[in-house]
Design an enzyme around this catalytic site. Structure first.
Site, PDB file in Angstrom:
ATOM      1  N   ARG A  13      32.713  47.835  53.678  1.00 36.29           N
ATOM      2  CA  ARG A  13      32.818  46.822  52.618  1.00 36.29           C
ATOM      3  C   ARG A  13      34.250  46.290  52.506  1.00 36.29           C
ATOM      4  O   ARG A  13      34.565  45.206  52.968  1.00 36.29           O
ATOM      5  CB  ARG A  13      32.325  47.418  51.285  1.00 36.29           C
ATOM      6  N   HIS A 205      42.528  54.370  44.910  1.00 31.71           N
ATOM      7  CA  HIS A 205      42.122  53.365  45.914  1.00 31.71           C
ATOM      8  C   HIS A 205      43.403  52.638  46.337  1.00 31.71           C
ATOM      9  O   HIS A 205      43.832  51.685  45.695  1.00 31.71           O
ATOM     10  CB  HIS A 205      41.108  52.412  45.263  1.00 31.71           C
ATOM     11  N   CYS A 238      41.765  42.230  50.920  1.00 29.94           N
ATOM     12  CA  CYS A 238      40.911  41.468  50.005  1.00 29.94           C
ATOM     13  C   CYS A 238      41.183  39.992  50.228  1.00 29.94           C
ATOM     14  O   CYS A 238      42.337  39.561  50.201  1.00 29.94           O
ATOM     15  CB  CYS A 238      41.201  41.843  48.549  1.00 29.94           C
ATOM     16  N   ASN A 247      42.786  49.401  53.373  1.00 31.15           N
ATOM     17  CA  ASN A 247      42.899  50.676  52.659  1.00 31.15           C
ATOM     18  C   ASN A 247      43.581  51.664  53.592  1.00 31.15           C
ATOM     19  O   ASN A 247      43.521  51.532  54.811  1.00 31.15           O
ATOM     20  CB  ASN A 247      41.516  51.258  52.352  1.00 31.15           C
TER      21      ASN A 247
HETATM   22  P1  HMG Z   1      31.169  31.663  40.198  1.00 31.40           P
HETATM   23  O1  HMG Z   1      31.292  30.523  41.152  1.00 31.40           O
HETATM   24  O2  HMG Z   1      32.022  31.649  38.989  1.00 31.40           O
HETATM   25  O3  HMG Z   1      29.693  31.965  39.690  1.00 31.40           O
HETATM   26  O4  HMG Z   1      31.409  32.999  41.029  1.00 31.40           O
HETATM   27  P2  HMG Z   1      28.365  31.182  39.596  1.00 31.40           P
HETATM   28  O5  HMG Z   1      27.506  32.016  38.722  1.00 31.40           O
HETATM   29  O6  HMG Z   1      28.640  29.758  39.212  1.00 31.40           O
HETATM   30  O7  HMG Z   1      27.774  31.223  41.079  1.00 31.40           O
HETATM   31  C1  HMG Z   1      28.285  30.485  42.167  1.00 31.40           C
HETATM   32  C2  HMG Z   1      27.314  30.522  43.309  1.00 31.40           C
HETATM   33  O8  HMG Z   1      27.168  31.864  43.770  1.00 31.40           O
HETATM   34  C3  HMG Z   1      25.907  30.091  42.902  1.00 31.40           C
HETATM   35  O9  HMG Z   1      25.308  29.529  44.059  1.00 31.40           O
HETATM   36  C4  HMG Z   1      25.228  31.393  42.560  1.00 31.40           C
HETATM   37  O10 HMG Z   1      23.841  31.328  42.691  1.00 31.40           O
HETATM   38  C5  HMG Z   1      25.825  32.318  43.590  1.00 31.40           C
HETATM   39  P3  HMG Z   1      25.084  27.946  44.200  1.00 31.40           P
HETATM   40  O11 HMG Z   1      24.241  27.572  43.021  1.00 31.40           O
HETATM   41  O12 HMG Z   1      26.472  27.340  44.130  1.00 31.40           O
HETATM   42  O13 HMG Z   1      24.415  27.816  45.534  1.00 31.40           O
HETATM   43  N1  HMG Z   1      25.885  33.711  43.152  1.00 31.40           N
HETATM   44  C6  HMG Z   1      25.519  34.744  43.923  1.00 31.40           C
HETATM   45  N2  HMG Z   1      25.006  34.802  45.169  1.00 31.40           N
HETATM   46  C7  HMG Z   1      24.719  36.039  45.653  1.00 31.40           C
HETATM   47  N3  HMG Z   1      24.946  37.176  44.960  1.00 31.40           N
HETATM   48  C8  HMG Z   1      25.456  37.146  43.727  1.00 31.40           C
HETATM   49  C9  HMG Z   1      25.753  35.894  43.156  1.00 31.40           C
HETATM   50  N4  HMG Z   1      26.260  35.520  41.969  1.00 31.40           N
HETATM   51  C10 HMG Z   1      26.340  34.184  41.977  1.00 31.40           C
HETATM   52  N5  HMG Z   1      25.667  38.296  43.071  1.00 31.40           N
HETATM   53  C11 HMG Z   1      31.180  35.367  41.409  1.00 31.40           C
HETATM   54  C12 HMG Z   1      31.414  34.258  40.390  1.00 31.40           C
HETATM   55  C13 HMG Z   1      31.497  36.679  40.745  1.00 31.40           C
HETATM   56  C14 HMG Z   1      29.718  35.331  41.867  1.00 31.40           C
HETATM   57  C15 HMG Z   1      32.109  35.104  42.613  1.00 31.40           C
HETATM   58  O14 HMG Z   1      33.413  34.910  42.138  1.00 31.40           O
HETATM   59  C16 HMG Z   1      32.119  36.239  43.619  1.00 31.40           C
HETATM   60  O15 HMG Z   1      31.113  36.505  44.267  1.00 31.40           O
HETATM   61  N6  HMG Z   1      33.262  36.928  43.745  1.00 31.40           N
HETATM   62  C17 HMG Z   1      33.356  38.113  44.609  1.00 31.40           C
HETATM   63  C18 HMG Z   1      34.730  38.201  45.196  1.00 31.40           C
HETATM   64  C19 HMG Z   1      34.805  39.450  46.032  1.00 31.40           C
HETATM   65  O16 HMG Z   1      33.816  39.959  46.536  1.00 31.40           O
HETATM   66  N7  HMG Z   1      36.064  39.925  46.224  1.00 31.40           N
HETATM   67  C20 HMG Z   1      36.311  41.101  47.032  1.00 31.40           C
HETATM   68  C21 HMG Z   1      35.800  42.366  46.405  1.00 31.40           C
HETATM   69  S1  HMG Z   1      36.854  43.013  45.123  1.00 31.40           S
HETATM   70  C22 HMG Z   1      38.042  43.936  46.002  1.00 31.40           C
HETATM   71  O17 HMG Z   1      38.089  43.893  47.204  1.00 31.40           O
HETATM   72  C23 HMG Z   1      38.956  44.860  45.216  1.00 31.40           C
HETATM   73  C24 HMG Z   1      38.554  46.341  45.342  1.00 31.40           C
HETATM   74  O18 HMG Z   1      38.547  46.748  46.702  1.00 31.40           O
HETATM   75  C25 HMG Z   1      39.562  47.213  44.553  1.00 31.40           C
HETATM   76  C26 HMG Z   1      41.021  46.882  44.881  1.00 31.40           C
HETATM   77  O19 HMG Z   1      41.419  46.965  46.070  1.00 31.40           O
HETATM   78  O20 HMG Z   1      41.713  46.528  43.945  1.00 31.40           O
HETATM   79  C27 HMG Z   1      37.165  46.597  44.762  1.00 31.40           C
HETATM   80 MG    MG Z   2      40.319  47.267  47.820  1.00 36.03          MG
END
Ligand code: HMG
Ligand code: MG
Length: 286
Positions: A13, A205, A238, A247
């Site tokens: 992931r 993490h 990220c 990581n």
């Molecule tokens: P948004 O644009 O504000 O939300 O995104 P929305 O509700 O308007 O949805 C936008 C589009 O996404 C729509 O599609 C939704 O249907 C779809 P459209 O109508 O435009 O075709 N959608 C989805 N599709 C599939 N699965 C879903 C989903 N939700 C909405 N669950 C949202 C808000 C949160 C969805 C977006 O910002 C997003 O997906 N962000 C994820 C970013 C991400 O994955 N970042 C990396 C992971 S975090 C990380 O790495 C840190 C960590 O490792 C810890 C650390 O290191 O600190 C965990």
């Molecule tokens: Mg991370």
């Protein structure tokens, strides 16, 4: 007394999400199957996030459907909202994780909302997860440094961590998202957090951008943390944290822990084989 440390494998992931070119679903499954044979008990395999935001994770359901599940291994998925939880439930994930930020800038860039708005999204997710008896882990990103807002105060991390635990997360993983933390920062942060929260509720993490992740893990071990996230072959970063490296490598954490007398239950040759495969599939995509 011999103490056990649990490693939460992030490679499929956090590791793969940042790869620019697509990695085939088949290669992701083959990596997870190799990791399943290493003795790791927890593997975060994918994310049910918007494919527009993180195209590499668009095959989340197919990945979970294709893996060979090893008994005793928990296969986890990241879920930002109720829709993500529904996907993870349908695909048979064993647990899910929600992710919040201790800094407003990263919250906006990563999930397109403020910290307060993110908790409004999490509440129905936690309610549905409770109904489905699905364990939920929490992440707090930017525990000391934010790529947009700069230094992050420990009190901000405490408040977000307590809010995640208050919602029902069984554990909160503390993310040094850009690998900016020095051991002294982690010591000060954990001293602050552990005045209110038992260290058993926390995990570390650490991204290894500046090569300080192992030193930060040592500080966290001394403060009583016994769960650490790591990525095989040090994969990752990220997409919404510019410059962040992977990581800390799982194999490096295993070596550190075993040198310090902790038990990990990990078969080192099998892990090194999985690390070679991880390098092969990411080179193939590069
Ligand atoms: P948004 O644009 O504000 O939300 O995104 P929305 O509700 O308007 O949805 C936008 C589009 O996404 C729509 O599609 C939704 O249907 C779809 P459209 O109508 O435009 O075709 N959608 C989805 N599709 C599939 N699965 C879903 C989903 N939700 C909405 N669950 C949202 C808000 C949160 C969805 C977006 O910002 C997003 O997906 N962000 C994820 C970013 C991400 O994955 N970042 C990396 C992971 S975090 C990380 O790495 C840190 C960590 O490792 C810890 C650390 O290191 O600190 C965990
Ligand atoms: Mg991370």
């Amino acid at each position: 007394m011999v103490e056990t440390v649990t490693l939460f494998e992030m490679g499929p992931r956090d590791g793969l999400q940042n790869e620019k070119l697509p990695i085939s679903t088949e290669d992701k499954i083959a990596l997870i199957d190799r990791l399943s044979r290493t003795g790791l008990r927890k593997i975060e395999v994918t994310s049910f996030v918007s494919p527009k935001w993180v195209p590499q994770m668009a095959d989340a359901g197919a990945v979970l459907a294709g893996i060979t599940r090893a008994p005793g291994v928990c296969y986890a998925a990241l879920t930002p909202n109720l829709r993500g939880l529904e996907g993870a439930l349908a695909a048979g994930a064993d647990e899910v994780a929600i992710f919040a930020s201790a800094s407003e800038g990263f919250s906006q860039k990563n999930i397109n909302c403020s910290i307060a708005e993110s908790f409004e999204r999490f509440a129905p997710l936690l309610a549905a997860a409770r109904e489905a008896q699905m364990p939920v882990r929490g992440y707090v990103s930017c525990i000391t440094h934010c790529p947009y807002d700069g230094a992050v105060p420990p009190q901000a991390v405490l408040e977000v961590t307590q809010a995640l635990l208050g919602l029902g997360c069984y554990e909160v993983s503390l993310g040094d998202t850009i690998g900016g933390a020095e051991p002294g920062d982690i010591e000060a942060l954990l001293t602050h957090l552990c005045s209110e929260i038992a260290p058993q509720m926390l995990a570390g993490h650490f991204h290894d951008t500046k090569g300080r992740a192992l030193a930060n893990i040592e500080v966290a071990l001394a403060q009583g943390l016994r769960v650490f996230d790591a990525s095989v072959a040090g994969l990752g970063g990220c997409p919404y944290a510019p410059g962040a490296r992977g990581n800390v490598a799982t194999e490096a954490v295993v070596d550190l822990l075993e040198t310090r007398g902790f038990v990990t239950g990990i078969d080192r040759p099998a892990l090194l084989e999985a690390a070679d495969f991880a390098r092969q599939i990411t080179r193939k995509a590069a």
